[in-house]
Write a protein that holds these residues in place. Structure first.
Motif, PDB file in Angstrom:
ATOM      1  N   TYR A 113      20.150 -27.264 -21.668  1.00 58.16           N
ATOM      2  CA  TYR A 113      19.642 -28.073 -20.568  1.00 58.16           C
ATOM      3  C   TYR A 113      18.265 -28.652 -20.854  1.00 58.16           C
ATOM      4  O   TYR A 113      17.790 -29.502 -20.089  1.00 58.16           O
ATOM      5  CB  TYR A 113      19.590 -27.230 -19.306  1.00 58.16           C
ATOM      6  N   ALA A 114      17.570 -28.183 -21.916  1.00 60.15           N
ATOM      7  CA  ALA A 114      16.279 -28.767 -22.261  1.00 60.15           C
ATOM      8  C   ALA A 114      16.399 -30.237 -22.641  1.00 60.15           C
ATOM      9  O   ALA A 114      15.419 -30.986 -22.558  1.00 60.15           O
ATOM     10  CB  ALA A 114      15.638 -27.981 -23.405  1.00 60.15           C
ATOM     11  N   LEU A 115      17.599 -30.673 -23.040  1.00 58.36           N
ATOM     12  CA  LEU A 115      17.791 -32.081 -23.377  1.00 58.36           C
ATOM     13  C   LEU A 115      17.683 -32.976 -22.158  1.00 58.36           C
ATOM     14  O   LEU A 115      17.431 -34.174 -22.281  1.00 58.36           O
ATOM     15  CB  LEU A 115      19.162 -32.278 -24.033  1.00 58.36           C
ATOM     16  N   LEU A 116      17.890 -32.424 -20.977  1.00 58.56           N
ATOM     17  CA  LEU A 116      17.849 -33.232 -19.764  1.00 58.56           C
ATOM     18  C   LEU A 116      16.442 -33.387 -19.209  1.00 58.56           C
ATOM     19  O   LEU A 116      16.243 -34.102 -18.225  1.00 58.56           O
ATOM     20  CB  LEU A 116      18.748 -32.603 -18.690  1.00 58.56           C
ATOM     21  N   ASP A 117      15.467 -32.711 -19.827  1.00 55.18           N
ATOM     22  CA  ASP A 117      14.103 -32.788 -19.303  1.00 55.18           C
ATOM     23  C   ASP A 117      13.461 -34.154 -19.526  1.00 55.18           C
ATOM     24  O   ASP A 117      12.576 -34.544 -18.767  1.00 55.18           O
ATOM     25  CB  ASP A 117      13.236 -31.695 -19.938  1.00 55.18           C
ATOM     26  N   GLY A 118      13.887 -34.850 -20.555  1.00 49.91           N
ATOM     27  CA  GLY A 118      13.237 -36.132 -20.876  1.00 49.91           C
ATOM     28  C   GLY A 118      13.846 -37.327 -20.179  1.00 49.91           C
ATOM     29  O   GLY A 118      13.472 -38.466 -20.487  1.00 49.91           O
ATOM     30  N   GLN A 119      14.780 -37.122 -19.269  1.00 51.30           N
ATOM     31  CA  GLN A 119      15.398 -38.265 -18.606  1.00 51.30           C
ATOM     32  C   GLN A 119      14.500 -38.786 -17.490  1.00 51.30           C
ATOM     33  O   GLN A 119      13.785 -38.034 -16.836  1.00 51.30           O
ATOM     34  CB  GLN A 119      16.760 -37.862 -18.042  1.00 51.30           C
ATOM     35  N   GLN A 125      23.451 -44.842 -17.945  1.00 55.36           N
ATOM     36  CA  GLN A 125      24.521 -43.929 -17.575  1.00 55.36           C
ATOM     37  C   GLN A 125      25.177 -43.322 -18.813  1.00 55.36           C
ATOM     38  O   GLN A 125      25.539 -42.139 -18.816  1.00 55.36           O
ATOM     39  CB  GLN A 125      25.558 -44.667 -16.734  1.00 55.36           C
ATOM     40  N   PHE A 126      25.317 -44.117 -19.869  1.00 58.59           N
ATOM     41  CA  PHE A 126      25.926 -43.597 -21.093  1.00 58.59           C
ATOM     42  C   PHE A 126      25.073 -42.488 -21.697  1.00 58.59           C
ATOM     43  O   PHE A 126      25.582 -41.426 -22.074  1.00 58.59           O
ATOM     44  CB  PHE A 126      26.104 -44.736 -22.097  1.00 58.59           C
ATOM     45  N   LYS A 127      23.748 -42.725 -21.760  1.00 55.37           N
ATOM     46  CA  LYS A 127      22.866 -41.697 -22.313  1.00 55.37           C
ATOM     47  C   LYS A 127      22.841 -40.461 -21.422  1.00 55.37           C
ATOM     48  O   LYS A 127      22.783 -39.324 -21.909  1.00 55.37           O
ATOM     49  CB  LYS A 127      21.453 -42.244 -22.486  1.00 55.37           C
ATOM     50  N   ASP A 131      23.878 -36.921 -22.908  1.00 53.01           N
ATOM     51  CA  ASP A 131      22.954 -35.782 -22.872  1.00 53.01           C
ATOM     52  C   ASP A 131      23.548 -34.610 -22.114  1.00 53.01           C
ATOM     53  O   ASP A 131      23.343 -33.439 -22.489  1.00 53.01           O
ATOM     54  CB  ASP A 131      21.631 -36.207 -22.230  1.00 53.01           C
ATOM     55  N   PHE A 132      24.274 -34.892 -21.059  1.00 54.52           N
ATOM     56  CA  PHE A 132      24.913 -33.799 -20.303  1.00 54.52           C
ATOM     57  C   PHE A 132      25.950 -33.084 -21.167  1.00 54.52           C
ATOM     58  O   PHE A 132      26.030 -31.848 -21.172  1.00 54.52           O
ATOM     59  CB  PHE A 132      25.556 -34.365 -19.039  1.00 54.52           C
ATOM     60  N   LYS A 133      26.733 -33.851 -21.915  1.00 56.31           N
ATOM     61  CA  LYS A 133      27.739 -33.236 -22.786  1.00 56.31           C
ATOM     62  C   LYS A 133      27.073 -32.412 -23.884  1.00 56.31           C
ATOM     63  O   LYS A 133      27.491 -31.282 -24.175  1.00 56.31           O
ATOM     64  CB  LYS A 133      28.631 -34.315 -23.407  1.00 56.31           C
ATOM     65  N   ARG A 134      25.992 -32.939 -24.468  1.00 57.24           N
ATOM     66  CA  ARG A 134      25.268 -32.184 -25.494  1.00 57.24           C
ATOM     67  C   ARG A 134      24.628 -30.929 -24.910  1.00 57.24           C
ATOM     68  O   ARG A 134      24.608 -29.871 -25.553  1.00 57.24           O
ATOM     69  CB  ARG A 134      24.197 -33.069 -26.121  1.00 57.24           C
ATOM     70  N   ALA A 135      24.114 -31.053 -23.691  1.00 53.57           N
ATOM     71  CA  ALA A 135      23.507 -29.887 -23.047  1.00 53.57           C
ATOM     72  C   ALA A 135      24.551 -28.797 -22.798  1.00 53.57           C
ATOM     73  O   ALA A 135      24.301 -27.608 -23.054  1.00 53.57           O
ATOM     74  CB  ALA A 135      22.843 -30.296 -21.737  1.00 53.57           C
ATOM     75  N   MET A 136      25.713 -29.180 -22.318  1.00 48.38           N
ATOM     76  CA  MET A 136      26.774 -28.197 -22.079  1.00 48.38           C
ATOM     77  C   MET A 136      27.231 -27.565 -23.386  1.00 48.38           C
ATOM     78  O   MET A 136      27.486 -26.343 -23.449  1.00 48.38           O
ATOM     79  CB  MET A 136      27.947 -28.853 -21.367  1.00 48.38           C
ATOM     80  N   GLU A 137      27.336 -28.361 -24.439  1.00 47.51           N
ATOM     81  CA  GLU A 137      27.720 -27.810 -25.737  1.00 47.51           C
ATOM     82  C   GLU A 137      26.693 -26.802 -26.238  1.00 47.51           C
ATOM     83  O   GLU A 137      27.051 -25.734 -26.754  1.00 47.51           O
ATOM     84  CB  GLU A 137      27.901 -28.946 -26.750  1.00 47.51           C
ATOM     85  N   GLY A 138      25.412 -27.130 -26.084  1.00 47.07           N
ATOM     86  CA  GLY A 138      24.371 -26.198 -26.521  1.00 47.07           C
ATOM     87  C   GLY A 138      24.358 -24.921 -25.712  1.00 47.07           C
ATOM     88  O   GLY A 138      24.203 -23.824 -26.254  1.00 47.07           O
ATOM     89  N   GLU A 139      24.504 -25.034 -24.393  1.00 41.72           N
ATOM     90  CA  GLU A 139      24.512 -23.840 -23.548  1.00 41.72           C
ATOM     91  C   GLU A 139      25.717 -22.959 -23.863  1.00 41.72           C
ATOM     92  O   GLU A 139      25.604 -21.724 -23.930  1.00 41.72           O
ATOM     93  CB  GLU A 139      24.526 -24.249 -22.074  1.00 41.72           C
ATOM     94  N   ALA A 158      35.361 -32.768 -25.287  1.00 44.86           N
ATOM     95  CA  ALA A 158      35.908 -34.120 -25.101  1.00 44.86           C
ATOM     96  C   ALA A 158      36.135 -34.296 -23.606  1.00 44.86           C
ATOM     97  O   ALA A 158      37.111 -33.758 -23.054  1.00 44.86           O
ATOM     98  CB  ALA A 158      37.196 -34.303 -25.887  1.00 44.86           C
ATOM     99  N   LEU A 159      35.219 -35.002 -22.950  1.00 41.78           N
ATOM    100  CA  LEU A 159      35.275 -35.185 -21.505  1.00 41.78           C
ATOM    101  C   LEU A 159      35.567 -36.653 -21.209  1.00 41.78           C
ATOM    102  O   LEU A 159      34.651 -37.497 -21.202  1.00 41.78           O
ATOM    103  CB  LEU A 159      33.945 -34.765 -20.856  1.00 41.78           C
TER     104      LEU A 159
END
Length: 531
Positions: A113-119, A125-127, A131-139, A158-159
């Motif tokens: 979820y640290a990836l969502l701090d810079g938004q 919307q694409f980014k 970022d949400f998909k990357r955050a979920m993958e990292g968590e 794959a969402l």
């Protein structure tokens, strides 16, 4: 103090000079061993204790941390494949604070979820979705790495975007790659836990759409419509049930014939089909109450000779009419009555995993001095594991000689290994004892030699002092006689010389008391040079 150190060194040098060649070698080797041991102990005691400063660092952050530690002159150790950096324990917190002040580590390897701090409001919307998909993958990867035995985990999701006007949405899928520690392997329960964790964390993700694989490329849980996980669960259930029955029968036979003299194998055929049965039973009631009742009646009559219109519509769409005569009459009546009766509806569901049949095989070793009764064994084993002949269960008992060559070879290897270990331990004790005895012997010899030389020096010193004291007594008596004879005479040059001799004697006594070793060595040299 400097004079004392110089005299001590000179004394040690002279003592070493009188050693024999063998004693000199022993003294040198012993001194070197003591110095080496003291150096090793000092180095071990002065070595700092290291504690982890950072763990699981990315390559960029690890490089930045190492460079800063080198610049600050802080000693460190690298471990964990380059991701763990340790520093002296007493410098962990101060070093961490110092590096944080420099912005190290930069967090380039952060995920979750640290990836969502810079938004911000300008994020597209694409980014945002990426970022949400990357955050979920990292968590999810961090969560899976917390499982015992998992070293590294990588999760890919794959969402598909949701379709507003479509009735059926594309399903979400996930793939998990796990790398276990050396010697560790994920069990079926752990794999199922990974599947459930991923499926429960993503909205709308079916557990059958999660694929888990290990670093060797082996698929641990297939996604899609595959029932590999179900088949594996059923296989484990069958194996556990068979092992349970075999253990019960084997424990009983071991108590009868002794361990290793019998073997039992049980094969269970289980039915995993789920059956639902519904049955309805109607009872008989003598006086059933009326639940519903209806009656209908219709009557028609006509006069004699009266003409009544009638006919059938013909194909030409013309009404054919005719007249009928005679007496006319019509009547219709119906009655419907619904009585209450006893009705029983039963619905039963058979759980999967029921036993269809059991088959057991018992083998007894004829090499053992036991009496084999096949009928008695069959009866005992059948009662122990619950065999039912009406169900088709079978049991067979045989008496054959067992092949114990592998067990004997294994026992021999174990005995040889134990003997080798005992011999190695004994040799180690002997070597350590010999070394300890040799060291003690060398120390004893050195101590004895030093005591011998000290005693010799003490004897020589005592001898010299006694001789000097005797000479002093003789000189005192002689001086007394001279004083009595020369009471009236003036002091002569000879007596003056005697007074000078007394002063020299006093200096010699004080020299012996200050430097007994040097005087003893000098006297020993005079005695050796005496013809």
């Amino acid at each position: 103090m400097r004079t004392g150190i110089t005299q001590a060194l000179e004394r040690y040098r002279r003592a070493f000079a009188v050693f024999s060649p063998g004693q000199k070698v022993v003294a040198i080797v012993g001194t070197g061993a003591l110095l080496l041991a003291a150096f090793m102990v000092f180095r071990w005691a002065s070595a700092p204790s290291y504690a982890p400063l950072y763990t699981n660092l990315s390559a960029e952050d690890a490089s930045a941390v190492v460079e800063q530690l080198d610049a600050d002159g802080v000693s460190y150790e690298i471990g964990g494949g380059g991701g763990t950096i340790s520093v002296p324990r007493d410098e962990v917190y101060s070093t961490r604070i110092s590096l944080s002040g420099e912005g190290i580590p930069s967090g380039s390897g952060d995920s979750g979820y640290a990836l969502l701090d810079g938004q911000d409001i300008s994020t597209s919307q694409f980014k945002e979705q990426t970022d949400f998909k990357r955050a979920m993958e990292g968590e999810l990867a961090s969560t899976i790495e917390a499982i015992d035995g998992v070293d590294t985990a990588v999760v890919h999701l794959a969402l598909p975007p949701k379709q507003v006007f479509a009735e059926e949405q594309d399903p979400a899928t996930a793939s998990v790659l796990v790398d276990t520690r050396a010697g560790a392997q994920l069990g079926p329960d752990q794999v199922q836990a990974v599947v459930n964790l991923v499926a429960s964390s993503i909205d709308g993700l079916d557990p059958t759409k999660v694929t888990v694989a290990d670093s060797t490329g082996r698929v641990l849980s297939e996604g899609g419509e595959s029932e590999g996980g179900v088949s594996s669960s059923r296989t484990r259930q069958v194996d556990d049930y068979q092992d349970q029955l075999s253990s019960k029968a084997q424990a009983m036979l071991d108590r009868i014939y002794g361990p290793g003299n019998s073997s039992v194998q049980v094969t269970a055929i289980l039915d995993f089909d789920k059956v639902t049965t519904q049955s309805t039973t109607y009872g008989k009631a003598k006086k059933a109450p009326v639940l519903a009742e209806s009656a209908q009646s219709e009557t028609y009559s006509g006069g004699a000779g009266a003409a009544s219109p009638g006919g059938v519509i013909g194909p030409d769409a013309q009404m054919e009419t005719g007249a009928t005569g005679g007496d006319g009459s019509y009547g219709n009546s119906s009655s419907v009555r619904e009585n209450g009766i006893d009705k029983v509806v039963e619905q039963s569901e058979t759980a999967p995993g029921s036993v269809e049949s059991l088959h057991a095989a018992v083998v007894v070793d004829t090499n053992a001095d036991v009496t084999v009764d096949a009928t008695e064994i069959n009866s005992l084993v059948s009662s122990a594991i619950g065999l039912n002949p009406d169900r088709g269960d079978t049991i067979e008992t045989s008496a054959v000689p067992f092949d114990t060559s592998v067990a004997d070879a294994t026992a021999a290897e174990l005995a040889a290994a134990k003997a080798a270990d005992a011999k190695a331990a004994r040799n180690t004790w002997i070597r350590n004892g010999a070394l300890g005895g040799l060291v003690l012997l060398l120390v004893g010899l050195a101590w004895r030699h030093s005591r011998k030389h000290a005693k010799a020096r003490q004897d020589a010193t005592t001898y010299v002092v006694e001789q000097l004291r005797m000479e002093q007594a003789e000189r005192t008596a002689l001086q007394a006689q001279r004083d009595e004879a020369a009471t009236a005479l003036a002091l002569s040059p000879v007596e003056a010389g005697a007074g000078a001799g007394d002063g020299m004697y006093d200096e010699l006594v004080s020299l012996v008391e200050r430097q007994p070793d040097e005087v003893a060595s000098l006297l020993r040299g005079w005695l050796v040079e005496r013809p």
